[in-house]
Design an enzyme around this catalytic site. Structure first.
Site, short mmCIF file in Angstrom:
data_model
loop_
_atom_site.label_atom_id
_atom_site.label_comp_id
_atom_site.label_asym_id
_atom_site.label_seq_id
_atom_site.Cartn_x
_atom_site.Cartn_y
_atom_site.Cartn_z
N ASP A 133 19.09 -22.15 12.17
CA ASP A 133 18.47 -22.97 13.20
C ASP A 133 18.37 -24.40 12.70
O ASP A 133 17.99 -24.63 11.55
CB ASP A 133 17.05 -22.47 13.52
N HIS A 153 21.16 -32.02 16.34
CA HIS A 153 20.01 -31.12 16.47
C HIS A 153 20.26 -29.74 15.87
O HIS A 153 19.31 -28.99 15.66
CB HIS A 153 19.61 -30.99 17.94
#
Length: 500
Positions: free
Chosen positions: A383, A171
């Site tokens: 991110d 992730h």
């Protein structure tokens, strides 16, 4: 032997929040990107979610039984706890996971603490996860391991159950070779990642970085195929490799954002906020989120464009995280100091440029804030994806809005055409983006938001899950039929690492 396979999700934490109140442990469903994404996937499909329940000293198995039973019924899947000691948590979670892998994978290697004790604790705790999952997984079950805390799990499961296949989704970003190779255990980590039947990343950029690392440390790596899914051969094993952007339940957020209560609350928020427009930031307290950079960019905007003073304000929500860690406390203090300086310099009797909220916000209240905000400002330094920007767009409905998005967020690759992209390190660039968003014509705002919403709706969380399952297991989500919630006991691993 089971004929119907079940979904078994494994993550560092169970999707619950536990608290000790009035002499008793209590639990409630947790929030967060992974929980929001996988809750609708697992619900009522007879599967498990395995993870650490987040309890340390004072929470025994009897307490866990009392809490997880009702929560499993409410969730629609069985919660399977892996019990860790405080020593485990320090070395595995605070240590290797968050003091080595997290900063390294976010290109912040100067924040890494390369302690051999952390590595040993990381392997030890992953061994506890392996024992729990291997005990409960059936031959036809699909094991889906999530995120950087559990990279060794696939190889460990293979050793315990040679016929058990597992897949992995990272992730967070994966770093470039020059950053990754600074970790002492670089080859071990890479090798562990090749033991999954399917390895998947958020973006093609992350996948390329991974392949570059493989070719450096395993020169005989062979890659075949084209498109989103490749086949990779390393030494005596082969696996599939892909990139799929995680998303949200678009319809759920869109419906919530258009609900009567949220629309009414959004109207009230707009009346409460001084100025013509307001900018919204929603971030977890973490140095990768670029909150200080956002504040400096907003301050520079007020300096360079004085006509925006008393016309625009920033509302920043900071969700607490890792509050016991000194670096995070220092970050919080830096944020508070920056806000104080901005407000001290520019506030007037009728206007405060920056308002901020330190704490969690309910889902409905956040949807109302999203809907009310004229501009969403995401300035991540790095991110994996960033779901805040997708939630913002989903909740806007037919309302116009502008998304200013860091080009270092994984979501930028998907949403580039509709968002205003910025380099968060470029203070002037952020300032100009805010001014551009403030001055943008209504038609352009609506056109951009329409594109963003259409893109997110098309590649929603169910699209993500279906494509992951097809690549990893050759199945669609609907091919995991509804089943009764499985029993939990026996098979729990205690804090000491023994079955009970």
């Amino acid at each position: 032997m089971r004929k119907k396979g079940r979904l078994i999700v494994v993550s560092n934490r169970l999707p619950v929040t536990l608290s000790y109140e009035d002499g008793k442990w209590r639990g409630k469903p947790a929030s967060g990107g992974l929980v929001s994404a996988l809750n609708p996937v697992l619900k009522n499909r007879g599967g498990f979610w395995a993870g650490w329940p987040g309890t340390g000293k004072g929470a025994g198995l009897s307490h866990i039984r009392e809490i997880l039973g009702p929560l499993s019924e409410e969730s629609g899947y069985r919660l399977l706890p892996v019990m860790l000691t405080e020593v485990d948590v320090e070395a595995f979670y605070h240590g290797f996971s968050n003091s080595v892998l997290w900063p390294l994978f976010h290109d912040l290697q100067s924040r890494c603490v390369f302690s051999p004790a952390f590595w040993e604790g990381y392997l030890k705790s992953n061994g506890k996860f392996a024992r729990v999952v291997a005990k409960h997984a059936g031959e036809n079950d699909f094991v889906w391991v999530n995120d950087y805390q559990l990279i060794p799990l696939g190889e460990m499961l293979k050793k315990r159950r040679s016929g058990l296949r597992s897949s992995f989704f990272l992730h967070i970003p994966f770093p470039s070779v020059d950053v990754f190779m600074k970790m002492p255990w670089r080859k071990e980590i890479l090798s562990q990642m090749t033991h999954y039947s399917f390895m998947c990343f958020q973006t093609g950029r992350d996948r390329r970085n991974f392949l570059d690392c493989l070719r450096v440390f395993f020169p005989d790596t062979a890659v075949s195929g084209r498109g989103h899914i490749l086949r990779v051969k390393v030494e005596d094993r082969s696996f599939f490799l892909g990139s799929l952007p995680i998303s949200i339940d678009f319809q759920a957020y869109s419906s919530l954002g258009s609900s009567r209560s949220v629309v009414s609350r959004a109207k009230t928020i707009r009346e409460e906020v001084p100025g013509k427009q307001f900018v919204l930031g929603v971030d977890r307290l973490d140095y990768s989120k670029g909150i200080p950079e956002k504040l400096r960019g907003f301050q520079r905007c007020l300096e360079r464009f004085p006509d925006l003073r008393e016309m625009i304000s920033l509302h920043q929500i900071v969700v607490p995280s890792r509050e016991s860690v000194d670096q995070y406390q220092a970050l919080k203090e830096e944020i508070e100091l920056l806000i104080s300086r901005i407000n001290g310099r520019y506030s007037t009797t009728r206007w405060v440029p920056v308002n901020w909220h330190y704490g969690s916000v309910s889902r409905e209240e956040l949807a109302a804030i999203y809907r009310a905000a004229d501009i969403a400002l995401v300035t991540s330094l790095k991110d994996g994806m960033n779901l805040v920007c997708k939630e913002y767009c989903a909740c806007k409905g037919k309302e116009p809005g502008v998304l200013i998005l860091s080009e270092f967020a994984g979501a930028a690759l998907q949403l580039a055409k509709g968002a205003v992209l910025v380099n968060p390190y470029d203070t002037d660039g952020v300032a100009e983006a805010i001014y551009r968003a403030f001055s943008m014509a209504e038609k352009e705002k609506r056109d951009r938001m329409r594109f963003l919403r259409k893109s997110i709706a098309r590649q929603n969380v169910f699209w993500w899950v279906d494509n992951f399952l097809r690549a990893a297991a050759g199945k669609k989500l609907e091919e995991f039929p509804e089943q009764a919630i499985p029993s939990l006991w026996p098979g729990i691993i205690t804090q000491a690492g023994k079955e009970k």
